[in-house]
Design a protein around this motif. Structure first.
Motif, PDB file in Angstrom:
ATOM      1  N   TRP A   1      75.523  37.265  19.157  1.00  0.00           N
ATOM      2  CA  TRP A   1      75.278  38.705  19.246  1.00  0.00           C
ATOM      3  C   TRP A   1      74.859  39.066  20.661  1.00  0.00           C
ATOM      4  CZ3 TRP A   1      74.570  35.978  14.889  1.00  0.00           C
ATOM      5  CH2 TRP A   1      74.947  36.553  13.657  1.00  0.00           C
ATOM      6  N   GLU A   2      75.255  40.241  21.072  1.00  0.00           N
ATOM      7  CA  GLU A   2      74.670  40.868  22.255  1.00  0.00           C
ATOM      8  C   GLU A   2      73.598  41.834  21.776  1.00  0.00           C
ATOM      9  OE1 GLU A   2      77.576  42.770  24.696  1.00  0.00           O
ATOM     10  OE2 GLU A   2      78.532  40.892  25.307  1.00  0.00           O
ATOM     11  N   LEU A   3      72.430  41.745  22.376  1.00  0.00           N
ATOM     12  CA  LEU A   3      71.280  42.561  21.974  1.00  0.00           C
ATOM     13  C   LEU A   3      70.986  43.554  23.093  1.00  0.00           C
ATOM     14  CD1 LEU A   3      69.125  39.577  20.655  1.00  0.00           C
ATOM     15  CD2 LEU A   3      70.737  41.008  19.343  1.00  0.00           C
ATOM     16  N   HIS A   4      71.441  44.779  22.912  1.00  0.00           N
ATOM     17  CA  HIS A   4      71.259  45.833  23.915  1.00  0.00           C
ATOM     18  C   HIS A   4      69.969  46.579  23.568  1.00  0.00           C
ATOM     19  CE1 HIS A   4      75.450  45.711  25.704  1.00  0.00           C
ATOM     20  NE2 HIS A   4      75.542  44.868  24.680  1.00  0.00           N
ATOM     21  N   HIS A   5      68.966  46.432  24.409  1.00  0.00           N
ATOM     22  CA  HIS A   5      67.618  46.857  24.065  1.00  0.00           C
ATOM     23  C   HIS A   5      67.018  47.763  25.136  1.00  0.00           C
ATOM     24  CE1 HIS A   5      67.478  43.050  26.326  1.00  0.00           C
ATOM     25  NE2 HIS A   5      66.461  43.611  26.953  1.00  0.00           N
TER      26      HIS A   5
END
Length: 828
Positions: free
Chosen positions: A655-659
């Motif tokens: 997953w890419e976690l855009h935070h």
């Protein structure tokens, strides 16, 4: 003086004269204005060398064109440009330097630049004045040489006039005004007074559809007039001319002229000059000049010579050519030469401006002038150059560039000019500058950083005490075992990558969907899903690559390459403006600095996220049914609300976690804690680059660029031919000129390809690599590149040129590791 032209060129050095010539040859009504006399800037005091040697693929094409172009100028114009084809001998004192020459030769071979190898004994036999007992060897370019800078400029100027172009001297540009359809350029007549140039009251406004600035040392003034930023700032370069060397004079009686000699480990060049030598060093401590502007009193002027600063290089010159020890100094030159932070010029569109083109920052202006004019004229008159010019695009430097940064980096570039150019080096000046909040935590974990668009990004992680300089090599650097362990961690357990440098934009509004559907090749995703897609040039080749997340019917989150933020934004905004009446209102927001990104990948990545997930129905929340591959969800991990995208550039479950970037450190700490017993390791860009090649994932700037279409890149599944999109007809008209392939390589035990190497079959060069590295899945070298379409079938056997030898390689199926994507689609 004309008051309307199709193209106005500002600046009368070698670069400006070449641009004028090539625009006129293309049939454009063009005029050049110069504030003083032609060649009055850096051109007049340039040494006139024409070195082929360049690690840049685009620059190699430019230099090659220049040298070939200059040879025909006399026949065309009747003016002799003073081109002496004497060759260029580049000597090496170490094996490391010979390795550099071999890597360079891979690029030269792909551009058909002639060269030959010489041993120390062969150098001594051909050129007995050169001391060779401490040399390893050399590379010789027989078609290289030097030229008279003033003469070649005048020849190009005459050629331009012969084709109908106009040249006006003593006119200074004092203002640029874009009317919406053309430029109004205010020119002031200059007059000489007391040896200085001064403005008069005479002014003329020239209207032009296109303007090109080739203002050399005046680039900072030009940038202010245009309202943009540029890192082009001059640095002092000095060279000396010696009295005649009796040994050289005697040797010349029975021999031809020496080639230009470069002892790059001693950091100098020399060439013959009327029985003596011209010595040009590239020393430490050369200062930048004209941070903001060139004084009005500085015309064809020089700075005082600083012999103390070049004492070491001068003594090394005597060591290499002992006969020079008794020779005095006849003349000296110390003048400004414009540089950029990466040493490459700025050639292409000015950021944010229409029909404004930059040709600035030429540290090798005479070498590059011919080719720069040729390829820039192609961009202007045909829409694109025939080669990918992205590496030289002015928009590769964002608006964050400040003069302190440019000064520090340009001085560093000058000092590094003849130092080894390691493909894995990271130069230290002006760093760190742009850092994500997790920078200190990553550093504490052992991160060794690279720089992308000014951002600090981990390249690999090493134990305390490991020196970055120990890492640099033309073979497998000291970082190699660390990157291998990181790649194995992602394949076998889990890895965490800081990808915060990604360029991130939000496109929203009633016209956003229709515009994006026209602007890119793939069908748009449904809400909550993502798609990989491409923006094309008008020539049908790849302009940009985007991961598109559809957040709502009229809102899209666009993720693209971190190194190309300003480039992508400029094209998007201009295209939006062009088609606003067709699609309706929309807004583009650059949110790069608002959101950090962690990429979590590997077989245990779902387990790690599950430990942190706060979900009202946690059962199966991360499984395929509720969170499928290529899906996106708003979730909470610990105290952090974020957008999770199920995609992984490494080809593993992930997953890419855009935070929110202000919550980054909290998120990082929780992820590290959650993965501590599951083998989670921090992973850098080097390992990620290897892993994406195992999946045949094309990368923008290597496999993808302005010289190949997405169909040639093998990306048919991301091109929806059932719809109309920008560049579609041109893309189809190109056909398949070459095909992108992945190769497994049985290379040397201590070296992997870097992505510059030529590909061969049965003694014929059939393609080139664009990426290279090591495959942990297959235990051998891996590479991606382009070959003739008939050679793209899996199983085709080729060879790769590495370290002067040919090594066996075989074309594999796309995605040789996990071709069915079972791992990335794994359920849980």
């Amino acid at each position: 003086m004309k008051t309307h032209v199709k193209a106005l060129v500002v600046g009368g050095g070698a670069v400006g004269a070449s641009i004028l010539y090539h625009l006129a040859r293309a049939g454009w009504d063009a005029m050049l204005v110069e504030r003083d006399e032609l060649t009055a800037g850096s051109t007049w005091h340039a040494a006139g060398l024409l070195p082929y040697f360049n690690m840049s693929y685009a620059s190699s094409w430019i230099h090659d064109y220049s040298i070939k172009f200059y040879t025909g100028l006399e026949a065309e114009t009747g003016l002799n440009p003073g081109f002496r084809v004497v060759g260029n001998l580049r000597m090496a004192q170490t094996q490391d330097r010979m390795d550099e020459f071999m890597l360079y030769a891979a690029t030269a071979e792909n551009v058909d630049i002639p060269f030959e190898w010489l041993t120390a004994a062969q150098i001594a036999d051909r050129y007995p004045l050169v001391r060779t007992d401490d040399l390893k060897g050399a590379i010789l370019h027989p078609t290289d040489g030097y030229i008279n800078p003033a003469d070649v400029t005048q020849a190009m100027a005459k050629g331009a006039r012969q084709q109908g172009a106009a040249i006006e001297r003593r006119w200074q540009v004092d203002g640029y005004d874009w009317t919406g359809s053309e430029w109004r350029v205010t020119c002031t007549k200059m007059a000489e007074k007391g040896g200085n140039l001064v403005s008069t009251d005479e002014r003329v406004v020239v209207t032009a559809e296109h303007v090109v600035t080739a203002t050399g040392n005046h680039a900072q003034r030009t940038a202010r007039l245009l309202g943009i930023r540029t890192p082009a700032i001059p640095v002092e370069h000095q060279y000396i001319v010696t009295e005649p060397d009796p040994a050289l004079v005697e040797w010349r009686k029975a021999n031809g002229e020496h080639p230009v000699l470069r002892d790059v480990d001693a950091r100098w060049y020399v060439r013959e000059e009327r029985g003596g030598w011209i010595l040009g060093p590239y020393e430490d401590g050369a200062p930048a000049r004209f941070r903001h502007s060139v004084p009005d009193s500085f015309r064809a002027d020089l700075f005082p010579l600083d012999l103390d600063r070049i004492e070491k290089e001068y003594m090394d010159f005597i060591h290499r050519i002992p006969s020079s020890e008794q020779v005095g100094i006849k003349d000296d030159f110390n003048g400004p030469i414009c540089y950029t932070p990466d040493g490459n010029p700025l050639i292409g569109p000015a950021p944010g401006l229409r029909n404004m083109w930059l040709a600035e920052g030429f540290s090798f202006g005479i070498t590059a002038a011919g080719g720069a004019g040729h390829y820039l004229a192609q961009m202007m008159t045909e829409g694109e150059a025939e080669i990918d010019m992205a590496a030289l695009d002015p928009r590769r430097f964002g608006p964050w560039i400040a003069s302190d940064h440019a000064v520090a980096k340009n001085e560093e570039t000058y000092a590094f000019l003849l130092k080894p150019h390691y493909p894995d080096e990271e130069r230290p000046a002006a760093r760190p500058l742009r850092t994500a909040p997790c920078y200190d935590r990553m550093k504490a974990l052992g991160a060794r950083f690279g720089q992308v668009d000014g951002w600090e990004r981990p390249n690999y992680f090493a134990p305390q005490g490991f020196s970055d300089k120990d890492a640099w090599s033309f073979r497998r650097g000291g970082w190699w075992p660390f990157a291998r362990a990181e790649a194995e961690a992602i394949r076998n357990a889990a890895g965490l990558i800081d990808a915060s440098a990604f360029a991130k934009h939000v496109l929203k509004g009633p016209g956003a969907a229709a515009f994006l559907d026209w602007y890119t090749t793939n069908r748009l995703p449904k809400v909550g899903r993502i798609a990989l897609t491409y923006a094309l040039t008008q020539a049908g080749t790849v302009r940009s690559e985007y991961t598109v997340l559809r957040q709502a019917e009229d809102r899209f989150y666009l993720v693209s390459a971190g190194a190309w933020n300003g480039y992508d934004a400029d094209h998007l905004l201009k295209a939006m403006e062009d088609r606003a009446d067709d699609f309706g209102p929309m807004v583009l927001q650059d949110v790069t600095t608002q959101f950090g990104v962690f990429a979590l990948a590997g077989p245990h990545s779902r387990d790690i996220l599950s430990r942190l997930l706060r979900d009202p129905d946690p059962d199966g929340a991360l499984g395929n049914k509720r969170f499928p591959w290529l899906g996106a969800r708003e979730i909470e991990l610990g105290m952090v609300p974020l957008t999770a995208i199920r995609v992984a550039y490494t080809g593993e479950l992930g997953w890419e976690l855009h935070h929110p970037i202000e919550m980054q450190n909290h998120l990082l700490d929780r992820l590290v804690e959650a993965g501590a017993d599951l083998g989670l390791q921090p992973v850098g860009a080097r390992a990620q680059n290897w892993l994406r090649q195992e999946k045949s994932y094309r990368a923008f700037g290597t496999e993808l660029g302005r010289d190949a279409s997405p169909l040639e890149a093998g990306l048919h599944r991301f091109v929806d031919l059932s719809k109309d999109f920008h560049g579609k007809d041109a893309m189809q008209a190109l056909g398949i000129r070459s095909s992108c392939v992945t190769l497994l390589i049985d290379g040397p035990d201590d070296c992997d390809p870097w992505g510059r190497e030529s590909l061969w079959q049965d003694g014929t060069r059939v393609g080139r690599l664009t990426s290279g590295g090591y495959s942990v899945a297959f235990g051998k070298s891996i590479g991606m590149g382009y070959v003739r379409p008939d050679l793209a079938q899996p199983g085709t056997r080729l060879t790769v040129r590495m370290l002067r030898d040919l090594w066996d390689a075989v074309v594999t199926e796309d995605s040789p590791h996990d071709p069915g994507n079972a791992r990335i689609r794994a359920d849980g």
